[in-house]
Design a protein around this motif. Structure first.
Motif, PDB file in Angstrom:
ATOM      1  N   GLU A   6      19.364  44.444  40.334  1.00 22.62           N
ATOM      2  CA  GLU A   6      19.056  44.293  41.754  1.00 22.62           C
ATOM      3  C   GLU A   6      20.158  44.938  42.591  1.00 22.62           C
ATOM      4  O   GLU A   6      21.334  44.613  42.426  1.00 22.62           O
ATOM      5  CB  GLU A   6      18.951  42.823  42.149  1.00 22.62           C
ATOM      6  N   SER A  60      25.345  44.312  47.659  1.00 21.43           N
ATOM      7  CA  SER A  60      25.629  43.656  46.377  1.00 21.43           C
ATOM      8  C   SER A  60      24.835  44.286  45.246  1.00 21.43           C
ATOM      9  O   SER A  60      23.800  44.922  45.470  1.00 21.43           O
ATOM     10  CB  SER A  60      25.302  42.162  46.462  1.00 21.43           C
ATOM     11  N   LYS A  62      23.474  43.132  41.295  1.00 21.43           N
ATOM     12  CA  LYS A  62      23.298  42.081  40.299  1.00 21.43           C
ATOM     13  C   LYS A  62      22.710  42.672  39.032  1.00 21.43           C
ATOM     14  O   LYS A  62      21.797  43.498  39.081  1.00 21.43           O
ATOM     15  CB  LYS A  62      22.390  40.965  40.819  1.00 21.43           C
ATOM     16  N   GLY A  65      20.949  38.689  36.750  1.00 21.92           N
ATOM     17  CA  GLY A  65      21.244  37.517  37.565  1.00 21.92           C
ATOM     18  C   GLY A  65      22.699  37.334  37.947  1.00 21.92           C
ATOM     19  O   GLY A  65      23.024  36.469  38.767  1.00 21.92           O
ATOM     20  N   GLN A  66      23.602  38.139  37.377  1.00 18.50           N
ATOM     21  CA  GLN A  66      25.038  38.021  37.661  1.00 18.50           C
ATOM     22  C   GLN A  66      25.443  39.024  38.741  1.00 18.50           C
ATOM     23  O   GLN A  66      25.142  40.205  38.640  1.00 18.50           O
ATOM     24  CB  GLN A  66      25.859  38.270  36.396  1.00 18.50           C
ATOM     25  N   ASP A  67      26.143  38.544  39.758  1.00 19.19           N
ATOM     26  CA  ASP A  67      26.666  39.427  40.791  1.00 19.19           C
ATOM     27  C   ASP A  67      27.900  40.127  40.232  1.00 19.19           C
ATOM     28  O   ASP A  67      28.926  39.493  39.966  1.00 19.19           O
ATOM     29  CB  ASP A  67      27.030  38.626  42.038  1.00 19.19           C
ATOM     30  N   THR A  69      29.320  42.854  41.761  1.00 20.92           N
ATOM     31  CA  THR A  69      29.859  43.724  42.817  1.00 20.92           C
ATOM     32  C   THR A  69      31.383  43.801  42.794  1.00 20.92           C
ATOM     33  O   THR A  69      31.967  44.865  42.998  1.00 20.92           O
ATOM     34  CB  THR A  69      29.385  43.241  44.200  1.00 20.92           C
ATOM     35  N   ARG A  76      31.951  44.567  33.219  1.00 10.94           N
ATOM     36  CA  ARG A  76      30.523  44.612  33.559  1.00 10.94           C
ATOM     37  C   ARG A  76      29.601  44.739  32.361  1.00 10.94           C
ATOM     38  O   ARG A  76      28.383  44.628  32.493  1.00 10.94           O
ATOM     39  CB  ARG A  76      30.266  45.772  34.540  1.00 10.94           C
TER      40      ARG A  76
END
Length: 352
Positions: A6, A60, A62, A65-67, A69, A76
């Protein structure tokens, strides 16, 4: 089900120049996504922000489901393949592929097994002792791909990985990349300026221009139903025809003095007003064809032999359009300055 990747209101500004302008998109796990556009449109900057090499000015990102940024690149769990291979010249192939595994502390025996697995996956078993300088560009890029996916990343990022290769190798390697991606089921973001690459291997394409998304969709949607003038002209070859509305109610227009009826005109179209029409070369036929309800006459201004296809340029008057016809070995191709009649279906003549 929530999207796997996202990007929300992503913006990047360098000094006073905004190169990515509040971009939004979301993709599912396992999709192959291409960011397509001309140089300077912002596609590589978006990829670098996803990778963590650039920090967004706002917005942002994602993943699953993990941000991510604010995370560093090594936090990552993403794999990256660069245009210039970026292999370590002092390490052999096996050590290059296993470098990330070694940094992560994987035991040597497991590391060797994983390297062997990767070499089989990329079609280079037995190459572990070679050095990058002993390999072709295509082989080096395969090694770079293997190094990126060896640590089992959550997502794979490819920054124009084929642009430094010659045309034939580029086609075969992109097919291999797609096959590997499908086998692993790994979500992949692929940056390219090559329309054919994006159309041939993507599940969905993000067409970018001047920091904005012009259109997002499946390859057939991008090609057959372009949402903007930029997409229509950038993706594939497109004929643009300047015409004049004769009768808006009757949907008739004049193309260099020849009257045709189109399937639709915009509500704003007025009689005697100029209008731009578009059509793809492949929807045109030499002579009549079943289902084609429009015929136009002109003169052949140029003939280009492309192997299996012959591209003709036909002058209707001030408009010159291209059409593609298959090469027939039994007959000679048309000649310049010959008169010609072409046909098309009105539904394929689109109004810009």
């Amino acid at each position: 089900m929530a999207a796997f990747l996202e990007v929300n209101n992503l913006t990047k500004t360098f000094g006073t120049t905004t190169v990515v302008k509040s971009v939004n998109f979301a993709f599912d796990k396992g999709e192959f996504i291409s960011l397509l556009g001309p140089s300077g449109c912002g596609k590589t900057t978006i990829l670098r922000m996803i990778a963590g090499f650039e920090h967004p000015t706002s917005g942002s990102i994602k993943v699953d489901g993990q941000d991510i940024t604010g995370l560093k690149p090594n936090q990552r769990q993403l794999g990256m393949v660069f245009q210039a291979y970026a292999l370590f010249p002092n390490l052999n192939v096996g050590d290059n592929i296993g470098f990330g595994l070694k940094i992560a502390g994987m035991p040597a025996e497991q590391r060797r097994a994983r390297v062997d697995e990767m070499l089989k996956l990329i079609g280079l078993p037995g190459f572990e002792k070679r050095y990058p300088y002993e390999m072709s560009g295509g082989q080096q890029q395969r090694v770079a791909l293997a190094r990126a996916i060896a640590p089992r990343p959550r997502m794979l990022l490819l920054d124009e990985p084929l642009s430094a290769l010659d045309a034939k190798i580029r086609v075969s390697l992109r097919e291999e990349i797609r096959a590997i991606q499908l086998e692993l089921g790994i979500t992949t973001v692929f940056v390219t300026h090559d329309q054919e690459e994006a159309l041939s291997i993507s599940d969905r394409i993000v067409v970018m221009n001047n920091g904005n998304i012009e259109q997002l969709g499946a390859p057939h949607e991008i090609y057959n139903k372009p949402a903007t003038r930029f997409v229509a002209t950038f993706v594939g070859h497109l004929n643009t025809i300047e015409a004049t509305v004769l009768d808006a109610a009757a949907r008739t227009v004049a193309i260099d003095g020849q009257t045709v009826t189109v399937s639709a005109l915009p509500a704003s179209a007025a009689s005697a007003a100029p209008i731009s029409l578009t059509l793809r070369p492949e929807v045109l036929a030499v002579g009549p064809r079943d289902g084609n309800d429009i015929t136009l006459t002109g003169t052949i201004s140029d003939v280009t032999f492309l192997g299996s296809v012959i591209r003709l340029r036909v002058a209707l008057g001030r408009n010159i359009i291209s059409l593609d016809t298959f090469n027939d070995q039994r007959t000679a191709p048309p000649a310049r300055n010959e008169p010609i009649t072409i046909s098309l279906a009105s539904k394929d003549l689109l109004v810009l």
